[in-house]
Design a protein around this motif. Structure first.
Motif, PDB file in Angstrom:
ATOM      1  N   PRO A 115      42.712  12.422  48.753  1.00 46.22           N
ATOM      2  CA  PRO A 115      42.565  12.612  47.316  1.00 46.22           C
ATOM      3  C   PRO A 115      42.464  14.092  46.965  1.00 46.22           C
ATOM      4  CG  PRO A 115      40.560  11.685  48.269  1.00 46.22           C
ATOM      5  CD  PRO A 115      41.577  11.773  49.356  1.00 46.22           C
ATOM      6  N   ALA A 116      42.948  14.438  45.795  1.00 45.76           N
ATOM      7  CA  ALA A 116      42.893  15.824  45.334  1.00 45.76           C
ATOM      8  C   ALA A 116      41.467  16.196  44.966  1.00 45.76           C
ATOM      9  CB  ALA A 116      43.800  15.999  44.125  1.00 45.76           C
ATOM     10  N   VAL A 117      41.129  17.431  45.215  1.00 44.51           N
ATOM     11  CA  VAL A 117      39.820  17.945  44.850  1.00 44.51           C
ATOM     12  C   VAL A 117      40.021  18.852  43.647  1.00 44.51           C
ATOM     13  CG1 VAL A 117      37.882  19.362  45.581  1.00 44.51           C
ATOM     14  CG2 VAL A 117      39.019  17.866  47.227  1.00 44.51           C
ATOM     15  N   SER A 118      39.229  18.637  42.627  1.00 46.01           N
ATOM     16  CA  SER A 118      39.356  19.440  41.415  1.00 46.01           C
ATOM     17  C   SER A 118      38.112  20.304  41.249  1.00 46.01           C
ATOM     18  CB  SER A 118      39.523  18.522  40.204  1.00 46.01           C
ATOM     19  OG  SER A 118      39.633  19.289  39.033  1.00 46.01           O
ATOM     20  N   VAL A 119      38.311  21.598  41.223  1.00 42.35           N
ATOM     21  CA  VAL A 119      37.205  22.538  41.022  1.00 42.35           C
ATOM     22  C   VAL A 119      37.603  23.510  39.913  1.00 42.35           C
ATOM     23  CG1 VAL A 119      36.358  22.403  43.393  1.00 42.35           C
ATOM     24  CG2 VAL A 119      38.053  24.116  42.798  1.00 42.35           C
ATOM     25  N   PRO A 120      36.621  23.995  39.156  1.00 42.15           N
ATOM     26  CA  PRO A 120      36.945  25.008  38.148  1.00 42.15           C
ATOM     27  C   PRO A 120      37.584  26.223  38.816  1.00 42.15           C
ATOM     28  CG  PRO A 120      34.718  24.176  37.836  1.00 42.15           C
ATOM     29  CD  PRO A 120      35.216  23.634  39.151  1.00 42.15           C
ATOM     30  N   THR A 121      38.623  26.745  38.198  1.00 44.44           N
ATOM     31  CA  THR A 121      39.365  27.858  38.785  1.00 44.44           C
ATOM     32  C   THR A 121      39.527  28.979  37.765  1.00 44.44           C
ATOM     33  OG1 THR A 121      40.604  26.311  40.165  1.00 44.44           O
ATOM     34  CG2 THR A 121      41.519  28.525  39.919  1.00 44.44           C
ATOM     35  N   LEU A 122      39.085  30.163  38.133  1.00 43.77           N
ATOM     36  CA  LEU A 122      39.255  31.349  37.306  1.00 43.77           C
ATOM     37  C   LEU A 122      40.180  32.308  38.047  1.00 43.77           C
ATOM     38  CD1 LEU A 122      38.581  33.164  34.884  1.00 43.77           C
ATOM     39  CD2 LEU A 122      36.602  33.987  36.195  1.00 43.77           C
ATOM     40  N   THR A 123      41.263  32.669  37.407  1.00 35.59           N
ATOM     41  CA  THR A 123      42.200  33.633  37.963  1.00 35.59           C
ATOM     42  C   THR A 123      42.023  34.934  37.184  1.00 35.59           C
ATOM     43  OG1 THR A 123      43.771  31.851  38.400  1.00 35.59           O
ATOM     44  CG2 THR A 123      44.635  34.098  38.438  1.00 35.59           C
ATOM     45  N   VAL A 124      41.747  36.018  37.898  1.00 35.52           N
ATOM     46  CA  VAL A 124      41.597  37.329  37.269  1.00 35.52           C
ATOM     47  C   VAL A 124      42.678  38.228  37.861  1.00 35.52           C
ATOM     48  CG1 VAL A 124      40.048  39.257  36.804  1.00 35.52           C
ATOM     49  CG2 VAL A 124      39.104  36.955  37.093  1.00 35.52           C
ATOM     50  N   ARG A 125      43.445  38.840  36.997  1.00 37.36           N
ATOM     51  CA  ARG A 125      44.551  39.681  37.487  1.00 37.36           C
ATOM     52  C   ARG A 125      44.627  40.979  36.718  1.00 37.36           C
ATOM     53  NH1 ARG A 125      50.033  37.078  34.894  1.00 37.36           N
ATOM     54  NH2 ARG A 125      49.311  37.143  32.747  1.00 37.36           N
ATOM     55  N   GLY A 126      45.184  41.974  37.385  1.00 33.84           N
ATOM     56  CA  GLY A 126      45.439  43.255  36.741  1.00 33.84           C
ATOM     57  C   GLY A 126      46.832  43.240  36.130  1.00 33.84           C
ATOM     58  N   GLY A 127      46.930  43.617  34.891  1.00 37.39           N
ATOM     59  CA  GLY A 127      48.212  43.616  34.198  1.00 37.39           C
ATOM     60  C   GLY A 127      49.216  44.585  34.787  1.00 37.39           C
ATOM     61  N   LEU A 128      48.729  45.615  35.480  1.00 39.44           N
ATOM     62  CA  LEU A 128      49.608  46.618  36.092  1.00 39.44           C
ATOM     63  C   LEU A 128      49.745  46.423  37.596  1.00 39.44           C
ATOM     64  CD1 LEU A 128      48.290  49.785  34.189  1.00 39.44           C
ATOM     65  CD2 LEU A 128      50.256  48.348  33.618  1.00 39.44           C
ATOM     66  N   ASP A 129      49.409  45.226  38.080  1.00 43.92           N
ATOM     67  CA  ASP A 129      49.446  44.928  39.503  1.00 43.92           C
ATOM     68  C   ASP A 129      50.853  45.102  40.059  1.00 43.92           C
ATOM     69  OD1 ASP A 129      49.190  43.865  42.078  1.00 43.92           O
ATOM     70  OD2 ASP A 129      47.780  42.335  41.412  1.00 43.92           O
ATOM     71  N   LYS A 130      50.965  45.929  41.110  1.00 45.25           N
ATOM     72  CA  LYS A 130      52.253  46.150  41.775  1.00 45.25           C
ATOM     73  C   LYS A 130      52.267  45.507  43.159  1.00 45.25           C
ATOM     74  CE  LYS A 130      53.278  50.305  39.240  1.00 45.25           C
ATOM     75  NZ  LYS A 130      52.444  51.415  38.896  1.00 45.25           N
ATOM     76  N   VAL A 131      51.149  44.869  43.555  1.00 46.51           N
ATOM     77  CA  VAL A 131      51.059  44.221  44.855  1.00 46.51           C
ATOM     78  C   VAL A 131      51.514  42.768  44.744  1.00 46.51           C
ATOM     79  CG1 VAL A 131      49.499  43.558  46.728  1.00 46.51           C
ATOM     80  CG2 VAL A 131      49.198  45.765  45.582  1.00 46.51           C
ATOM     81  N   ILE A 132      51.035  42.086  43.720  1.00 46.67           N
ATOM     82  CA  ILE A 132      51.425  40.698  43.477  1.00 46.67           C
ATOM     83  C   ILE A 132      52.055  40.632  42.097  1.00 46.67           C
ATOM     84  CG2 ILE A 132      50.627  38.320  43.238  1.00 46.67           C
ATOM     85  CD1 ILE A 132      48.242  39.051  44.999  1.00 46.67           C
ATOM     86  N   CYS A 133      53.247  40.104  42.032  1.00 48.76           N
ATOM     87  CA  CYS A 133      53.983  40.013  40.774  1.00 48.76           C
ATOM     88  C   CYS A 133      53.229  39.102  39.801  1.00 48.76           C
ATOM     89  CB  CYS A 133      55.376  39.463  41.062  1.00 48.76           C
ATOM     90  SG  CYS A 133      56.375  39.250  39.589  1.00 48.76           S
ATOM     91  N   ASN A 134      53.022  39.570  38.573  1.00 50.54           N
ATOM     92  CA  ASN A 134      52.288  38.781  37.590  1.00 50.54           C
ATOM     93  C   ASN A 134      52.963  37.449  37.289  1.00 50.54           C
ATOM     94  OD1 ASN A 134      49.766  39.951  36.784  1.00 50.54           O
ATOM     95  ND2 ASN A 134      50.925  41.679  36.004  1.00 50.54           N
ATOM     96  N   SER A 135      54.278  37.390  37.351  1.00 51.96           N
ATOM     97  CA  SER A 135      54.939  36.105  37.102  1.00 51.96           C
ATOM     98  C   SER A 135      54.635  35.110  38.232  1.00 51.96           C
ATOM     99  CB  SER A 135      56.451  36.281  36.931  1.00 51.96           C
ATOM    100  OG  SER A 135      57.040  36.770  38.109  1.00 51.96           O
ATOM    101  N   THR A 136      54.446  35.607  39.450  1.00 49.19           N
ATOM    102  CA  THR A 136      54.061  34.736  40.567  1.00 49.19           C
ATOM    103  C   THR A 136      52.655  34.184  40.344  1.00 49.19           C
ATOM    104  OG1 THR A 136      55.459  35.991  42.079  1.00 49.19           O
ATOM    105  CG2 THR A 136      53.724  34.635  43.066  1.00 49.19           C
ATOM    106  N   ILE A 137      51.756  35.028  39.872  1.00 49.89           N
ATOM    107  CA  ILE A 137      50.397  34.575  39.573  1.00 49.89           C
ATOM    108  C   ILE A 137      50.431  33.520  38.480  1.00 49.89           C
ATOM    109  CG2 ILE A 137      48.134  35.282  38.695  1.00 49.89           C
ATOM    110  CD1 ILE A 137      48.742  38.078  39.923  1.00 49.89           C
ATOM    111  N   GLU A 138      51.228  33.752  37.445  1.00 53.71           N
ATOM    112  CA  GLU A 138      51.344  32.782  36.359  1.00 53.71           C
ATOM    113  C   GLU A 138      51.904  31.452  36.853  1.00 53.71           C
ATOM    114  OE1 GLU A 138      53.597  34.471  33.150  1.00 53.71           O
ATOM    115  OE2 GLU A 138      52.223  36.167  32.987  1.00 53.71           O
ATOM    116  N   GLN A 139      52.913  31.504  37.709  1.00 55.62           N
ATOM    117  CA  GLN A 139      53.495  30.279  38.254  1.00 55.62           C
ATOM    118  C   GLN A 139      52.457  29.505  39.061  1.00 55.62           C
ATOM    119  OE1 GLN A 139      56.887  31.533  40.522  1.00 55.62           O
ATOM    120  NE2 GLN A 139      58.119  31.975  38.714  1.00 55.62           N
ATOM    121  N   TRP A 140      51.679  30.211  39.894  1.00 51.02           N
ATOM    122  CA  TRP A 140      50.643  29.542  40.680  1.00 51.02           C
ATOM    123  C   TRP A 140      49.602  28.913  39.757  1.00 51.02           C
ATOM    124  CZ3 TRP A 140      45.386  30.420  40.875  1.00 51.02           C
ATOM    125  CH2 TRP A 140      44.698  29.656  41.819  1.00 51.02           C
TER     126      TRP A 140
END
Length: 70
Positions: A1-26
């Motif tokens: 069964p799936a486990v559901s936990v509250p999830t907070l994603t915090v990202r830097g708008g100028l992030d050059k390490v992880i593409c912001n569109s990848t974070i949004e997709q995840w």
């Protein structure tokens, strides 16, 4: 069964390490019924906790998010 936990994603708008569109997709791939939120710090790069100007904002945002769930 799936486990559901509250999830907070915090990202830097100028992030050059992880593409912001990848974070949004995840983030979007999480269960649409899940308790999830995303905070974007527009003027911050990847290491959001090392940016002194944003540090208080980051802690305030995270603290407020946690208080709503406790």
């Amino acid at each position: 069964p799936a486990v559901s936990v509250p999830t907070l994603t915090v990202r830097g708008g100028l992030d050059k390490v992880i593409c912001n569109s990848t974070i949004e997709q995840w983030h979007d791939s999480l269960d649409e019924k899940a308790d999830k939120a995303m905070i974007t710090l527009d003027d911050t790069e990847h290491d959001i906790l090392s940016d002194r100007e944003s540090l208080n904002l980051v802690f305030n945002d995270i603290t407020n998010w946690l208080h709503l769930r406790c």
